[in-house]
Design a protein around this motif. Sequence first.
Motif, PDB file in Angstrom:
ATOM      1  N   THR A  94       0.852  -1.189   0.000  1.00  0.00           N
ATOM      2  CA  THR A  94       0.000   0.000   0.000  1.00  0.00           C
ATOM      3  C   THR A  94       0.889   1.241   0.000  1.00  0.00           C
ATOM      4  OG1 THR A  94      -0.022   0.179   2.399  1.00  0.00           O
ATOM      5  CG2 THR A  94      -1.732  -1.215   1.395  1.00  0.00           C
ATOM      6  N   ALA A  95       0.271   2.374  -0.282  1.00  0.00           N
ATOM      7  CA  ALA A  95       1.029   3.630  -0.279  1.00  0.00           C
ATOM      8  C   ALA A  95       1.618   3.878   1.107  1.00  0.00           C
ATOM      9  CB  ALA A  95       0.093   4.775  -0.658  1.00  0.00           C
ATOM     10  N   GLU A  96       0.821   3.612   2.109  1.00  0.00           N
ATOM     11  CA  GLU A  96       1.275   3.855   3.481  1.00  0.00           C
ATOM     12  C   GLU A  96       2.457   2.935   3.836  1.00  0.00           C
ATOM     13  OE1 GLU A  96      -1.791   3.355   6.416  1.00  0.00           O
ATOM     14  OE2 GLU A  96      -0.970   4.973   7.623  1.00  0.00           O
ATOM     15  N   ASP A  97       2.378   1.668   3.405  1.00  0.00           N
ATOM     16  CA  ASP A  97       3.469   0.734   3.690  1.00  0.00           C
ATOM     17  C   ASP A  97       4.746   1.132   2.948  1.00  0.00           C
ATOM     18  OD1 ASP A  97       2.126  -0.810   5.486  1.00  0.00           O
ATOM     19  OD2 ASP A  97       1.546  -2.364   4.058  1.00  0.00           O
ATOM     20  N   ASN A  98       4.592   1.648   1.721  1.00  0.00           N
ATOM     21  CA  ASN A  98       5.758   2.132   0.987  1.00  0.00           C
ATOM     22  C   ASN A  98       6.493   3.196   1.793  1.00  0.00           C
ATOM     23  OD1 ASN A  98       6.457   1.487  -2.053  1.00  0.00           O
ATOM     24  ND2 ASN A  98       4.256   1.126  -1.820  1.00  0.00           N
ATOM     25  N   ALA A 103      10.473   5.216   5.853  1.00  0.00           N
ATOM     26  CA  ALA A 103      10.604   5.952   7.123  1.00  0.00           C
ATOM     27  C   ALA A 103      11.424   5.129   8.115  1.00  0.00           C
ATOM     28  CB  ALA A 103       9.229   6.267   7.688  1.00  0.00           C
ATOM     29  N   ARG A 104      11.215   3.802   8.096  1.00  0.00           N
ATOM     30  CA  ARG A 104      12.020   2.923   8.960  1.00  0.00           C
ATOM     31  C   ARG A 104      13.470   2.893   8.481  1.00  0.00           C
ATOM     32  NH1 ARG A 104       8.779  -2.148  11.177  1.00  0.00           N
ATOM     33  NH2 ARG A 104       6.735  -1.236  11.438  1.00  0.00           N
ATOM     34  N   VAL A 105      13.631   2.874   7.141  1.00  0.00           N
ATOM     35  CA  VAL A 105      14.994   2.901   6.594  1.00  0.00           C
ATOM     36  C   VAL A 105      15.737   4.135   7.105  1.00  0.00           C
ATOM     37  CG1 VAL A 105      16.310   3.288   4.457  1.00  0.00           C
ATOM     38  CG2 VAL A 105      14.537   1.527   4.524  1.00  0.00           C
TER      39      VAL A 105
ATOM     40  N   MET B   1      22.914  -2.046  12.727  1.00  0.00           N
ATOM     41  CA  MET B   1      22.791  -2.958  11.578  1.00  0.00           C
ATOM     42  C   MET B   1      21.616  -3.930  11.767  1.00  0.00           C
ATOM     43  SD  MET B   1      25.687  -5.352   9.894  1.00  0.00           S
ATOM     44  CE  MET B   1      25.442  -6.252   8.402  1.00  0.00           C
ATOM     45  N   ILE B   2      21.439  -4.401  13.010  1.00  0.00           N
ATOM     46  CA  ILE B   2      20.358  -5.355  13.270  1.00  0.00           C
ATOM     47  C   ILE B   2      19.002  -4.700  12.963  1.00  0.00           C
ATOM     48  CG2 ILE B   2      19.238  -6.777  15.056  1.00  0.00           C
ATOM     49  CD1 ILE B   2      21.997  -7.799  14.420  1.00  0.00           C
ATOM     50  N   THR B   3      18.866  -3.425  13.377  1.00  0.00           N
ATOM     51  CA  THR B   3      17.597  -2.711  13.126  1.00  0.00           C
ATOM     52  C   THR B   3      17.338  -2.613  11.622  1.00  0.00           C
ATOM     53  OG1 THR B   3      18.140  -1.401  15.060  1.00  0.00           O
ATOM     54  CG2 THR B   3      16.331  -0.594  13.690  1.00  0.00           C
ATOM     55  N   ASP B   4      18.399  -2.281  10.881  1.00  0.00           N
ATOM     56  CA  ASP B   4      18.240  -2.128   9.426  1.00  0.00           C
ATOM     57  C   ASP B   4      17.898  -3.462   8.757  1.00  0.00           C
ATOM     58  OD1 ASP B   4      18.748   0.553   9.567  1.00  0.00           O
ATOM     59  OD2 ASP B   4      20.884   0.361   9.158  1.00  0.00           O
ATOM     60  N   ILE B   5      18.540  -4.530   9.237  1.00  0.00           N
ATOM     61  CA  ILE B   5      18.218  -5.853   8.680  1.00  0.00           C
ATOM     62  C   ILE B   5      16.747  -6.169   8.968  1.00  0.00           C
ATOM     63  CG2 ILE B   5      18.653  -8.346   8.924  1.00  0.00           C
ATOM     64  CD1 ILE B   5      21.603  -7.658   9.352  1.00  0.00           C
ATOM     65  N   GLY B   6      16.318  -5.836  10.177  1.00  0.00           N
ATOM     66  CA  GLY B   6      14.916  -6.044  10.551  1.00  0.00           C
ATOM     67  C   GLY B   6      13.974  -5.260   9.642  1.00  0.00           C
ATOM     68  N   THR B   7      14.384  -4.041   9.288  1.00  0.00           N
ATOM     69  CA  THR B   7      13.550  -3.206   8.403  1.00  0.00           C
ATOM     70  C   THR B   7      13.410  -3.851   7.029  1.00  0.00           C
ATOM     71  OG1 THR B   7      14.224  -1.211   9.556  1.00  0.00           O
ATOM     72  CG2 THR B   7      13.404  -0.925   7.321  1.00  0.00           C
ATOM     73  N   VAL B   8      14.530  -4.331   6.504  1.00  0.00           N
ATOM     74  CA  VAL B   8      14.480  -4.984   5.178  1.00  0.00           C
ATOM     75  C   VAL B   8      13.617  -6.247   5.266  1.00  0.00           C
ATOM     76  CG1 VAL B   8      15.837  -6.062   3.341  1.00  0.00           C
ATOM     77  CG2 VAL B   8      16.722  -4.041   4.498  1.00  0.00           C
ATOM     78  N   MET B   9      13.779  -6.977   6.360  1.00  0.00           N
ATOM     79  CA  MET B   9      12.984  -8.209   6.524  1.00  0.00           C
ATOM     80  C   MET B   9      11.496  -7.883   6.613  1.00  0.00           C
ATOM     81  SD  MET B   9      15.399 -10.428   9.092  1.00  0.00           S
ATOM     82  CE  MET B   9      14.429 -11.949   9.044  1.00  0.00           C
ATOM     83  N   TRP B  10      11.169  -6.778   7.281  1.00  0.00           N
ATOM     84  CA  TRP B  10       9.772  -6.339   7.417  1.00  0.00           C
ATOM     85  C   TRP B  10       9.166  -6.104   6.023  1.00  0.00           C
ATOM     86  CZ3 TRP B  10       7.351  -1.732   5.912  1.00  0.00           C
ATOM     87  CH2 TRP B  10       6.088  -1.501   6.441  1.00  0.00           C
ATOM     88  N   LYS B  11       9.928  -5.417   5.193  1.00  0.00           N
ATOM     89  CA  LYS B  11       9.435  -5.127   3.836  1.00  0.00           C
ATOM     90  C   LYS B  11       9.324  -6.398   3.013  1.00  0.00           C
ATOM     91  CE  LYS B  11      11.719  -4.345   0.339  1.00  0.00           C
ATOM     92  NZ  LYS B  11      12.016  -5.187  -0.854  1.00  0.00           N
ATOM     93  N   GLU B  12      10.360  -7.248   3.109  1.00  0.00           N
ATOM     94  CA  GLU B  12      10.354  -8.485   2.334  1.00  0.00           C
ATOM     95  C   GLU B  12       9.173  -9.376   2.717  1.00  0.00           C
ATOM     96  OE1 GLU B  12      12.373  -9.595  -0.201  1.00  0.00           O
ATOM     97  OE2 GLU B  12      13.080  -7.543  -0.206  1.00  0.00           O
ATOM     98  N   ALA B  13       8.935  -9.487   4.013  1.00  0.00           N
ATOM     99  CA  ALA B  13       7.840 -10.333   4.475  1.00  0.00           C
ATOM    100  C   ALA B  13       6.501  -9.783   3.988  1.00  0.00           C
ATOM    101  CB  ALA B  13       7.862 -10.425   5.991  1.00  0.00           C
ATOM    102  N   LYS B  14       6.342  -8.455   4.073  1.00  0.00           N
ATOM    103  CA  LYS B  14       5.099  -7.826   3.591  1.00  0.00           C
ATOM    104  C   LYS B  14       4.904  -8.094   2.098  1.00  0.00           C
ATOM    105  CE  LYS B  14       3.123  -4.723   6.585  1.00  0.00           C
ATOM    106  NZ  LYS B  14       1.795  -4.139   6.558  1.00  0.00           N
ATOM    107  N   SER B  15       5.986  -7.926   1.352  1.00  0.00           N
ATOM    108  CA  SER B  15       5.895  -8.118  -0.102  1.00  0.00           C
ATOM    109  C   SER B  15       5.591  -9.572  -0.431  1.00  0.00           C
ATOM    110  CB  SER B  15       7.215  -7.741  -0.781  1.00  0.00           C
ATOM    111  OG  SER B  15       7.565  -6.441  -0.451  1.00  0.00           O
ATOM    112  N   LEU B  16       6.193 -10.466   0.319  1.00  0.00           N
ATOM    113  CA  LEU B  16       6.047 -11.894   0.047  1.00  0.00           C
ATOM    114  C   LEU B  16       4.597 -12.340   0.175  1.00  0.00           C
ATOM    115  CD1 LEU B  16       7.847 -14.392  -0.446  1.00  0.00           C
ATOM    116  CD2 LEU B  16       7.675 -14.813   1.987  1.00  0.00           C
ATOM    117  N   PHE B  17       3.943 -11.870   1.223  1.00  0.00           N
ATOM    118  CA  PHE B  17       2.560 -12.299   1.417  1.00  0.00           C
ATOM    119  C   PHE B  17       1.596 -11.546   0.507  1.00  0.00           C
ATOM    120  CE2 PHE B  17       4.620 -13.968   5.158  1.00  0.00           C
ATOM    121  CZ  PHE B  17       4.143 -15.265   5.123  1.00  0.00           C
ATOM    122  N   ARG B  18       2.158 -10.641  -0.282  1.00  0.00           N
ATOM    123  CA  ARG B  18       1.371  -9.988  -1.334  1.00  0.00           C
ATOM    124  C   ARG B  18       1.945 -10.405  -2.673  1.00  0.00           C
ATOM    125  NH1 ARG B  18      -3.343  -7.052  -0.484  1.00  0.00           N
ATOM    126  NH2 ARG B  18      -3.206  -5.895   1.439  1.00  0.00           N
TER     127      ARG B  18
END
Lengths: 310, 240
Positions: A94-98, A103-105, B1-18
């Motif tokens: 979603t736009a918000e998730d993007n 923002a987390r990055v 670094m751990i936080t950043d890895i977690g952020t990438v994992m958060w995005k990857e997991a979200k994308s994966l289930f979509r």
Amino acid sequence: MSQTAILTDNLTRTFGQIRAVDGLSLEVPAGIIFGFLGPNASGKTTTIGLLLGLLEPTEGKAEVLGYDVRTHSDEIRARAGALLEHAGVYEQLTAEDNLEFYARVWRMPAGDRRARIKELLSHMGLWERRGERVAKWSRGMKQKLALARALLHRPPLVFLDEPTAGLDVVSANALRDDLVGLVSHEGVTVFLTTHNMSEAEKLCQQVAVIRQGKLMTVGDPDDLRTRAGSPRVDIVGGPFGQSVLDAIRTRPEVSSAEAEDRRLTIYLTQQMDTAPLVNLLVGAGVQVEEVRKGKASLEEVFLTLMEEER
Amino acid sequence: MITDIGTVMWKEAKSLFRYRGSRTRGLLTLLVPVAVVAIWFPLQMGTDWVEDWVSLFSVVAPMVMVMITVPDSFAGERERHTLETLLASRLPDRTIFLGKLLVAVCLGFGMTVLVLILGLVIVNAAHWQGQLALYPAKIFFVDLGVALVVSLLVASAGVLLSLRAPTVQEAQQTLALVVMLPPFVLAFALFFFRDQISNWLGGTNVIHVILVVAGLLLALAVVLLLAAMRRFKRNRLILA
């Protein structure tokens, strides 16, 4: 922040035999929208890649926000925003998730990032659609979202690579308005590449023209127009007979004159008061309805530069 | 670094289930390998699934999972033109690499756990022998260990292939060829020539054979992982 956002000296990047960026020396003052103009494949995108530290220079050096692109590219990327050639939005999110992801990055605190996402999406008129998957959106909306993403962490410098390319007139105008609004509100420096001259004319305080990787000219758009194109006077009225044209062309300050229907265009050798010319026309029996002093458009300047190089 | 890895994992997991836009399709993609390995194999093998080493077949599930997710995560990000923007952010190369890789490995490992549990339920439900059949501890932990090694191996190979392949489809096809052939040959050999192989191995302790093979696979996984990490650099990715 330093008064100079970007400084390059003989910046060069080659790909095999091709010099994509060739000895680029440039100074971009902080706090302005700087237009980087050039035709397709002129080296604009490569320059952005070099300035963001995504590509290594073959020769020369560059500093962005005071950081060397070779040694401190991480620092540059930590402080800059970018909307590159492609919008780069995650269509399945979603736009918000993007925006949440980026923002987390940028490690924005949770409260701040929510407020900032709301602020930017509201400004772009996208807040009500924040929960929709971006795949369903138009190209214009995706570009707006990408612009919001580039500005999300309040960077002092933003790179925008042809942000309105491929958009219809309405979407492009809307994006430009958003850009101007956000830039004036946030005081960021914008490095904008485009081949849309009217866009550059509207938005940029300074422009540089690049062709085949080489810098052709740089300066205030107004100065460039004055420097590159001869001043001219457009006169609406008539009739513009041959005797009138001959009389005008004999004047020393006139380099040429062309008449078409009820419009006479007089090209001057230098800026001058137009009253003597108008008097001459009136004396020759011409009914003068409108007199307008003009300069070459940025597009004409650009085309002239392109022609000179051929 | 751990936080950043977690952020990438958060995005990857979200994308994966979509995956490819549809949550249902995403879930089906994840569940089909589980269903095949966790239902069909235990039904066919009965209590052997629990008491013998055949539960090692559960590693097929993470293999399939990682084969789908890694090319989509690496080659897909480039194909969808989101990689440049990600690389233009403050995230270091290694963080992006590890975040993406770990999601695939965790998913593969999690799927193995799911397959083992589901297999246990199926065996007990379909082949009830008066008492609850349970995996011996050494089989259970070796299964998990091998699944982890295999996930890491396939993920590392997947990254290397994805960085060279122009499309997700090509990366997935090549990875499928490279990865699926040896275990399928082995699986069918074990299925049809189990007794002959047992005789051939003679008195050799099966767990020793498995541990040696797992050790070799781990060494190969580490080599591929280091090679992939070396290859995953901004300068090279932008030019790719």
